[in-house]
Design an enzyme around this catalytic site. Sequence first.
Site, short mmCIF file in Angstrom:
data_model
loop_
_atom_site.label_atom_id
_atom_site.label_comp_id
_atom_site.label_asym_id
_atom_site.label_seq_id
_atom_site.Cartn_x
_atom_site.Cartn_y
_atom_site.Cartn_z
N ASN A 299 49.03 83.61 67.74
CA ASN A 299 50.31 83.23 68.35
C ASN A 299 50.73 84.25 69.37
O ASN A 299 50.42 85.44 69.26
CB ASN A 299 51.39 83.08 67.27
CG ASN A 299 51.03 82.01 66.26
OD1 ASN A 299 50.21 81.12 66.55
ND2 ASN A 299 51.58 82.10 65.07
N VAL A 300 51.46 83.77 70.36
CA VAL A 300 51.94 84.67 71.42
C VAL A 300 53.43 84.96 71.25
O VAL A 300 54.01 85.71 72.02
CB VAL A 300 51.64 84.07 72.82
CG1 VAL A 300 50.13 84.01 73.04
CG2 VAL A 300 52.26 82.68 72.99
N HIS B 202 45.53 86.41 71.39
CA HIS B 202 45.65 85.56 72.59
C HIS B 202 46.78 85.98 73.51
O HIS B 202 47.24 85.20 74.34
CB HIS B 202 45.82 84.09 72.17
CG HIS B 202 44.62 83.55 71.45
ND1 HIS B 202 44.66 82.42 70.67
CD2 HIS B 202 43.35 84.02 71.37
CE1 HIS B 202 43.46 82.19 70.16
NE2 HIS B 202 42.64 83.16 70.57
N GLY C 49 48.19 78.36 58.84
CA GLY C 49 48.67 77.55 59.96
C GLY C 49 47.81 77.57 61.20
O GLY C 49 48.33 77.69 62.32
N THR C 50 46.47 77.44 61.00
CA THR C 50 45.62 77.32 62.18
C THR C 50 44.59 76.24 61.93
O THR C 50 44.05 76.12 60.84
CB THR C 50 44.92 78.65 62.55
OG1 THR C 50 43.97 78.42 63.60
CG2 THR C 50 44.19 79.27 61.36
#
Length: 227
Positions: A87-88, A104, A170-171
């Site tokens: 997550n960003v 990322h 959660g991926t």
Amino acid sequence: MNKIVVLTGAGISAESGIKTFRDSGGLWEEHRIEDVATFEGWQRNPKLVLTFYNERRKQLLNAEPNAAHKALVELESKYEVQIITQNVDDLHERAGSKNVLHLHGELKKVRSTVDDNLVYELEGWELKQGDKCEKGSQLRPHIVWFGEAVPMIEPAILFSQEADIFIVIGTSLNVYPAAGLIAYVPTMSPKYLIDPNAKSLPNVKNLEIIEEKAGKGTPTLVKRLLL
Ligand code: APR
């Protein structure tokens, strides 16, 4: 102290109101990846790319860490915890996690387009055309776009190789090299996958799948691990 490594994806932030990518109604249903998440897209239409990330940054200002982010902080009372996130957003940091590695990139940071080492915290949510780095080049989102190198994958692999416990939250495990990290975790280390639509991972030993949303499944697992 035992080491816990946690790999998170967009699903951990879904209950904070941040869209995932591949669920129905996800970000990639609204935008073409090649237009907003590739260097070519940036070269073709920088204004469209800047707007896409400005919108996501603005949304992040109204998002708060949820019970899942907070439960992971509690683990730090008994374990050495390393978060590896795709997550960003900065919800792990805002929840209080001390060790967060962004594979990322980070939405709240921007960087020079002539020198990758020039990375800046962005004031506010808007990056505009004409905003330049100290070397006079246009600033870009500090995001790893598809097709670009993932500079933090080496340390992420080292952390995974040393994990006494590995938790995936959660991926969709669609995107490599992030999705390949679980293969580096020692066979005997217990592994947990928290995802309401978790897919089975037949080649992964010592895996427990918890088919729950992150906001419910993570605090329950953390309680078990703190017993
Ligand atoms: N709790 C836990 N998991 C959830 C929840 C929830 N409330 N809601 C959705 N999920 C799960 C979905 O079932 C799915 O498996 O989260 C996952 C989200 O998958 P993606 O949308 O593919 O997101 P992610 O896996 O993080 O994508 C990886 O792809 O688009 C690129 O760079 C982007 O970092 C991103 C990468």
